[in-house]
Design a protein around this motif. Sequence first.
Motif, short mmCIF file in Angstrom:
data_model
loop_
_atom_site.label_atom_id
_atom_site.label_comp_id
_atom_site.label_asym_id
_atom_site.label_seq_id
_atom_site.Cartn_x
_atom_site.Cartn_y
_atom_site.Cartn_z
N ARG A 38 34.84 -15.88 15.07
CA ARG A 38 34.68 -14.34 15.26
C ARG A 38 33.63 -14.11 16.31
NH1 ARG A 38 36.42 -9.14 12.73
NH2 ARG A 38 36.91 -10.60 10.81
N GLN A 39 33.94 -13.69 17.52
CA GLN A 39 32.98 -13.28 18.52
C GLN A 39 32.61 -11.64 18.63
OE1 GLN A 39 31.25 -15.74 19.85
NE2 GLN A 39 32.58 -17.48 19.73
N SER A 40 31.64 -11.50 19.32
CA SER A 40 31.30 -9.88 19.55
C SER A 40 30.48 -10.05 20.69
CB SER A 40 30.72 -9.49 18.36
OG SER A 40 29.47 -10.13 17.94
N ILE A 41 30.57 -8.74 20.99
CA ILE A 41 29.85 -8.38 22.28
C ILE A 41 29.62 -7.02 22.43
CG2 ILE A 41 31.50 -8.27 24.08
CD1 ILE A 41 29.76 -9.63 25.97
N SER A 42 28.40 -6.51 22.65
CA SER A 42 28.01 -5.04 23.07
C SER A 42 27.30 -4.74 23.98
CB SER A 42 27.34 -4.58 21.65
OG SER A 42 27.27 -3.11 21.94
N PHE A 43 27.51 -3.93 25.19
CA PHE A 43 26.76 -3.62 26.28
C PHE A 43 26.98 -2.07 26.71
CE2 PHE A 43 30.92 -5.45 27.09
CZ PHE A 43 31.73 -4.34 27.98
N ASN A 44 26.25 -1.53 27.71
CA ASN A 44 26.42 -0.32 28.25
C ASN A 44 26.63 -0.30 29.50
OD1 ASN A 44 25.22 0.74 25.82
ND2 ASN A 44 23.02 1.00 26.52
N LEU A 45 27.62 0.66 29.77
CA LEU A 45 27.88 0.78 31.23
C LEU A 45 27.52 2.24 31.83
CD1 LEU A 45 31.56 -0.80 31.66
CD2 LEU A 45 29.25 -1.75 32.35
N SER A 46 27.07 2.42 33.06
CA SER A 46 26.51 3.82 33.46
C SER A 46 28.00 4.66 33.65
CB SER A 46 25.90 3.66 34.69
OG SER A 46 26.56 3.24 35.93
N LYS A 47 27.69 5.90 33.58
CA LYS A 47 28.83 6.90 34.06
C LYS A 47 29.25 6.67 35.30
CE LYS A 47 27.95 10.12 30.30
NZ LYS A 47 27.33 11.59 30.00
N PRO A 48 28.38 6.33 36.43
CA PRO A 48 28.72 6.36 37.80
C PRO A 48 29.68 5.14 37.81
CG PRO A 48 26.51 7.00 37.77
CD PRO A 48 26.85 6.82 36.12
N ALA A 49 29.51 3.98 37.04
CA ALA A 49 30.40 2.91 37.40
C ALA A 49 31.60 2.97 36.83
CB ALA A 49 29.50 1.55 36.38
N LEU A 50 31.70 3.88 35.62
CA LEU A 50 33.04 4.07 34.98
C LEU A 50 33.90 5.07 35.70
CD1 LEU A 50 31.51 4.24 31.32
CD2 LEU A 50 33.30 2.65 32.31
N PHE A 51 33.04 6.29 36.42
CA PHE A 51 33.84 7.26 36.73
C PHE A 51 33.81 7.64 38.39
CE2 PHE A 51 32.43 8.29 32.22
CZ PHE A 51 33.68 8.16 31.62
N GLU A 52 32.96 6.89 39.09
CA GLU A 52 32.66 7.42 40.55
C GLU A 52 32.99 6.09 41.32
OE1 GLU A 52 28.94 8.84 41.06
OE2 GLU A 52 29.03 10.24 39.29
N ARG A 53 32.73 4.92 40.96
CA ARG A 53 32.74 3.76 41.57
C ARG A 53 34.19 3.59 42.41
NH1 ARG A 53 29.23 0.90 44.06
NH2 ARG A 53 28.30 0.44 41.98
N PHE A 54 35.31 3.84 41.85
CA PHE A 54 36.59 3.74 42.37
C PHE A 54 37.33 4.79 42.05
CE2 PHE A 54 35.36 -0.85 41.47
CZ PHE A 54 35.32 -1.31 42.59
N ARG A 55 36.68 5.82 41.92
CA ARG A 55 37.31 7.24 41.99
C ARG A 55 38.60 7.40 42.87
NH1 ARG A 55 36.14 12.23 43.57
NH2 ARG A 55 34.19 11.46 44.69
N MET A 56 38.45 7.14 44.06
CA MET A 56 39.34 7.56 44.99
C MET A 56 40.50 6.52 45.12
SD MET A 56 38.20 10.34 46.10
CE MET A 56 39.35 10.72 47.44
N LEU A 57 40.51 5.39 44.61
CA LEU A 57 41.46 4.38 44.55
C LEU A 57 42.77 4.75 44.00
CD1 LEU A 57 41.79 1.13 45.29
CD2 LEU A 57 41.30 0.89 42.54
#
Length: 310
Positions: A38-57
């Motif tokens: 059993r493996q696990s990982i936890s991390f944070n991503l910024s809102k710009p990375a999630l919603f702005e980086r490729f918003r126009m794609l």
Amino acid sequence: MALLLITSVHAKQFSFTKKVQEDNYNFSYQWLDRDKVRQSISFNLSKPALFERFRMLKPYQGEFAQKTILRTIKKQLRQQPLIGAHAVFKQQQGETVIQVKGLDEEKVAAAYQKIKIIEQEVTKKYFQKNYYQRFTTHDQQTGIKVDHVNIALDSVSDLKVLKPIILDRVSIENIRKVTNFVLSFVQSIPYSTLESRLTSSGAGFNPPAKLLWENQGDCDSKMTLTATILRALMPRIDMAMIYIDQHAFIGIAIPSKANEVSIEFQGINYLLAEPTGPALYKLGSLAPESELAINQGRYVVEEFHSDGSY
């Protein structure tokens, strides 16, 4: 129809959660790896990375692209008028063509050459801005697809947060173990069917951060996510994206061992890996359908190199 990867060991994602934390979202995963650990990982991503980086794609639309490119050409010709000639934009069989009129044949020919150069530059910039690229399959079919290499390159900065977290679990000194950890993580993420790479023009593709947000992705999306994470972990290693009919995987420039699947391209040996899942193939192993395509030469390679500046 996507390839079905069949093996005795399949990925299992035990849990996936995402929670807002001020300007970030926290992502947490638990899954079972190839060794049934059993493996696990936890991390944070910024809102710009999630919603702005490729918003126009968006999926490529030929008619819209042509109109946009023609508008830009017209604008440039207004700013830099032709000498001794003028351009006429005419509709022929549903497409716009550019005709040049003038009394001096040499000036007309020079005007055509200038327009050709402008069109090439404008089209190149439009494709780069919108992450499109012309693509030719192994059997010479052509079309427009998502530019996975540049999306991966532009996603590395957003996913660098995973580097210390992953390397806390697996030493970077063992490239194989690091790669297999990343592979098992991505393989455990639920799979969505790949649309036709050429006819869909990117419909269904999820850039890396969006794939994590939606917790699903097709093989092109999973390949791009895997390449992004590995580039964040190993900035200088050469990699490649490998395309076969309705499927994709990655190659890493490390020596192969006996019975492992690799290819040589432009003088570099790439050890191959399947990021898609749900089958948990380790580095150097491919699904039978993928290996057959490699052996028969039915694939296309796109290099994914870096200057090591990440």
